[in-house]
Design a protein around this motif. Sequence first.
Motif, PDB file in Angstrom:
ATOM      1  N   PHE A  70       5.605   7.381 -11.301  1.00  0.00           N
ATOM      2  CA  PHE A  70       5.377   6.264 -12.335  1.00  0.00           C
ATOM      3  C   PHE A  70       6.303   5.864 -13.518  1.00  0.00           C
ATOM      4  CE2 PHE A  70       0.837   6.354 -10.810  1.00  0.00           C
ATOM      5  CZ  PHE A  70       0.760   5.131 -10.087  1.00  0.00           C
ATOM      6  N   LEU A  71       6.334   7.460 -13.848  1.00  0.00           N
ATOM      7  CA  LEU A  71       7.414   7.940 -15.318  1.00  0.00           C
ATOM      8  C   LEU A  71       9.020   6.960 -15.186  1.00  0.00           C
ATOM      9  CD1 LEU A  71       6.750  10.913 -16.604  1.00  0.00           C
ATOM     10  CD2 LEU A  71       5.560   9.042 -17.181  1.00  0.00           C
ATOM     11  N   VAL A  72       9.545   7.291 -13.775  1.00  0.00           N
ATOM     12  CA  VAL A  72      10.574   7.136 -13.245  1.00  0.00           C
ATOM     13  C   VAL A  72      10.428   5.185 -13.039  1.00  0.00           C
ATOM     14  CG1 VAL A  72      11.901   6.663 -10.950  1.00  0.00           C
ATOM     15  CG2 VAL A  72      10.467   8.760 -12.153  1.00  0.00           C
ATOM     16  N   GLU A  73       9.841   4.437 -12.970  1.00  0.00           N
ATOM     17  CA  GLU A  73       9.374   3.613 -12.506  1.00  0.00           C
ATOM     18  C   GLU A  73       9.374   2.856 -14.390  1.00  0.00           C
ATOM     19  OE1 GLU A  73      10.561   1.963 -10.733  1.00  0.00           O
ATOM     20  OE2 GLU A  73      10.653   4.028  -8.704  1.00  0.00           O
ATOM     21  N   ASN A  74       9.242   4.201 -14.699  1.00  0.00           N
ATOM     22  CA  ASN A  74       8.426   2.684 -15.939  1.00  0.00           C
ATOM     23  C   ASN A  74       7.696   2.745 -17.032  1.00  0.00           C
ATOM     24  OD1 ASN A  74       9.142   3.694 -19.543  1.00  0.00           O
ATOM     25  ND2 ASN A  74      10.754   1.315 -19.467  1.00  0.00           N
ATOM     26  N   ILE A  75       6.708   2.977 -15.883  1.00  0.00           N
ATOM     27  CA  ILE A  75       5.208   1.651 -16.588  1.00  0.00           C
ATOM     28  C   ILE A  75       4.587   2.647 -17.114  1.00  0.00           C
ATOM     29  CG2 ILE A  75       2.883   2.265 -14.486  1.00  0.00           C
ATOM     30  CD1 ILE A  75       4.558   2.698 -12.430  1.00  0.00           C
ATOM     31  N   LYS A  76       4.340   1.028 -17.893  1.00  0.00           N
ATOM     32  CA  LYS A  76       3.560   1.723 -18.720  1.00  0.00           C
ATOM     33  C   LYS A  76       1.514   1.591 -18.997  1.00  0.00           C
ATOM     34  CE  LYS A  76       6.938   2.451 -21.652  1.00  0.00           C
ATOM     35  NZ  LYS A  76       7.371   3.551 -21.874  1.00  0.00           N
ATOM     36  N   ASN A  77       0.877   1.235 -19.852  1.00  0.00           N
ATOM     37  CA  ASN A  77      -0.237   1.356 -20.520  1.00  0.00           C
ATOM     38  C   ASN A  77      -0.659   0.117 -20.304  1.00  0.00           C
ATOM     39  OD1 ASN A  77      -1.445   4.360 -20.635  1.00  0.00           O
ATOM     40  ND2 ASN A  77      -0.853   3.657 -22.653  1.00  0.00           N
ATOM     41  N   LYS A  78      -0.013  -1.257 -20.564  1.00  0.00           N
ATOM     42  CA  LYS A  78      -0.495  -2.322 -20.178  1.00  0.00           C
ATOM     43  C   LYS A  78       0.232  -2.687 -18.920  1.00  0.00           C
ATOM     44  CE  LYS A  78       4.416  -3.731 -21.780  1.00  0.00           C
ATOM     45  NZ  LYS A  78       4.589  -4.191 -20.247  1.00  0.00           N
ATOM     46  N   ASP A  79       0.199  -1.931 -18.553  1.00  0.00           N
ATOM     47  CA  ASP A  79       1.157  -2.134 -16.954  1.00  0.00           C
ATOM     48  C   ASP A  79      -0.536  -1.898 -16.028  1.00  0.00           C
ATOM     49  OD1 ASP A  79       3.910  -3.911 -17.054  1.00  0.00           O
ATOM     50  OD2 ASP A  79       4.350  -1.953 -17.262  1.00  0.00           O
ATOM     51  N   MET A  80      -0.598  -0.555 -16.213  1.00  0.00           N
ATOM     52  CA  MET A  80      -1.860  -0.541 -15.251  1.00  0.00           C
ATOM     53  C   MET A  80      -3.211  -1.258 -15.406  1.00  0.00           C
ATOM     54  SD  MET A  80      -1.228   3.798 -16.398  1.00  0.00           S
ATOM     55  CE  MET A  80      -2.936   4.223 -15.414  1.00  0.00           C
ATOM     56  N   ILE A  81      -3.204  -1.722 -16.855  1.00  0.00           N
ATOM     57  CA  ILE A  81      -4.171  -2.598 -17.068  1.00  0.00           C
ATOM     58  C   ILE A  81      -4.283  -4.074 -16.704  1.00  0.00           C
ATOM     59  CG2 ILE A  81      -5.368  -3.510 -19.099  1.00  0.00           C
ATOM     60  CD1 ILE A  81      -4.332  -1.021 -20.871  1.00  0.00           C
ATOM     61  N   GLU A  82      -3.278  -4.319 -16.579  1.00  0.00           N
ATOM     62  CA  GLU A  82      -3.583  -5.915 -16.207  1.00  0.00           C
ATOM     63  C   GLU A  82      -2.889  -5.784 -15.267  1.00  0.00           C
ATOM     64  OE1 GLU A  82      -0.008  -9.428 -16.128  1.00  0.00           O
ATOM     65  OE2 GLU A  82       1.241  -7.762 -16.905  1.00  0.00           O
ATOM     66  N   PHE A  83      -2.875  -4.693 -13.929  1.00  0.00           N
ATOM     67  CA  PHE A  83      -2.868  -4.596 -12.858  1.00  0.00           C
ATOM     68  C   PHE A  83      -3.766  -4.371 -12.334  1.00  0.00           C
ATOM     69  CE2 PHE A  83      -2.637  -2.512  -8.421  1.00  0.00           C
ATOM     70  CZ  PHE A  83      -2.360  -3.013  -8.316  1.00  0.00           C
ATOM     71  N   SER A  84      -4.620  -3.916 -12.891  1.00  0.00           N
ATOM     72  CA  SER A  84      -6.329  -3.340 -12.786  1.00  0.00           C
ATOM     73  C   SER A  84      -7.074  -5.051 -12.875  1.00  0.00           C
ATOM     74  CB  SER A  84      -6.287  -2.277 -13.189  1.00  0.00           C
ATOM     75  OG  SER A  84      -6.023  -0.854 -13.618  1.00  0.00           O
ATOM     76  N   ARG A  85      -6.917  -5.309 -13.596  1.00  0.00           N
ATOM     77  CA  ARG A  85      -7.370  -6.780 -14.111  1.00  0.00           C
ATOM     78  C   ARG A  85      -7.358  -7.493 -12.535  1.00  0.00           C
ATOM     79  NH1 ARG A  85      -5.921  -7.138 -20.173  1.00  0.00           N
ATOM     80  NH2 ARG A  85      -7.876  -6.211 -21.482  1.00  0.00           N
ATOM     81  N   ASN A  86      -6.214  -7.698 -12.478  1.00  0.00           N
ATOM     82  CA  ASN A  86      -6.255  -8.563 -11.368  1.00  0.00           C
ATOM     83  C   ASN A  86      -6.317  -8.857  -9.841  1.00  0.00           C
ATOM     84  OD1 ASN A  86      -5.139 -10.369 -13.226  1.00  0.00           O
ATOM     85  ND2 ASN A  86      -2.602  -9.660 -13.939  1.00  0.00           N
TER      86      ASN A  86
END
Length: 351
Positions: A70-86
Amino acid sequence: MSSLYKKSFITDCEGPLTLNDNAFELANHFIDNGGELFKILSLYDDYLVDEVKKPNYKAGNTLLLILPFFLVENIKNKDMIEFSRNNIFTVNESKFLLDYLKERMNTYIVSTSYGQYIEALANYMDFPFENTFYTKVDVDALNINDEEISKIIEFKDQILENPKDYKLFDSIFFNEIPKMGFYNLIKEVDVIGGEGKKLAIDKIIDNDSIDINEILYIGDSITDVEPLRFARDHDGISISFNGNIYPLKEAEIAIISSSAITTAVMANIYADNDKKVVLDFINDYNDEDNLEELFEKYDIDYNVKEEFFKVFENHDKPIIKIVNQENFDEILEASTKMRNEIRGQDIGGLG
């Protein structure tokens, strides 16, 4: 957390409530070949728990193994939250179940999933987030340098090319990655899986001031082995819901159902009675053709009964069995089939 009732209902999230495997879905969405990578690491996780029995290693640690990628792709908390919500996909009638339970039992979700997903789910289900346990990880705090990125990409290619070379994986995850700067933060992440879920139950029992045998635990995967064993060993209710082989080896009861309304029936009986009545109901359920009369006999809540008969009006009734050696293989086959039908082969096949 709140304690209002004499009994506590404790459920895993992914499986009994939702069709998701959020970590798999995050990997599949954000990482190139991430779905395949996650499946390989999940099997490796099962191997470390089930065969190697690696000391201080918990079922569900796939959520740690995948983090460097995940770190290699520069995933942030907001990305995880938004994806999870949707991307919340629920088991039919799971919101009905949680709404019903609010008035009957102390109710908790104990999940291996990342907190970003559990918070999104709690909001979606109108369930108190303070009554949840989850794996807490702050990916924004995890930094990785260019040299480490190159190395992790190389490790990813090696894993995909050698999906069963567990000696290679041992070297990558327990020798090479621990040398990297970000590892000091990753190793502090407490995955709520296996023994972590059992410790959550300890906290719930202490918080609710209930007897150790006044719990119902329901799960579906390898991360539920310890809590199911704990519930069974202490004369509580232990249920596998569309489980794979791991929970079925531990649970006293198997539910195989496309709907969480079946769980609501079991919770309804247990909320008002002791364990013996629950087991009596299951035996009667498998002998009785007239379910209307049976539900009357056991005084099933009107709304639960109405919902149950509406859901299964034109379908075979769900399977509810007490698991034993004689019926284990038959139950496992039916449970695996239902698991794969409603969650899909990719997620259903994960440990």
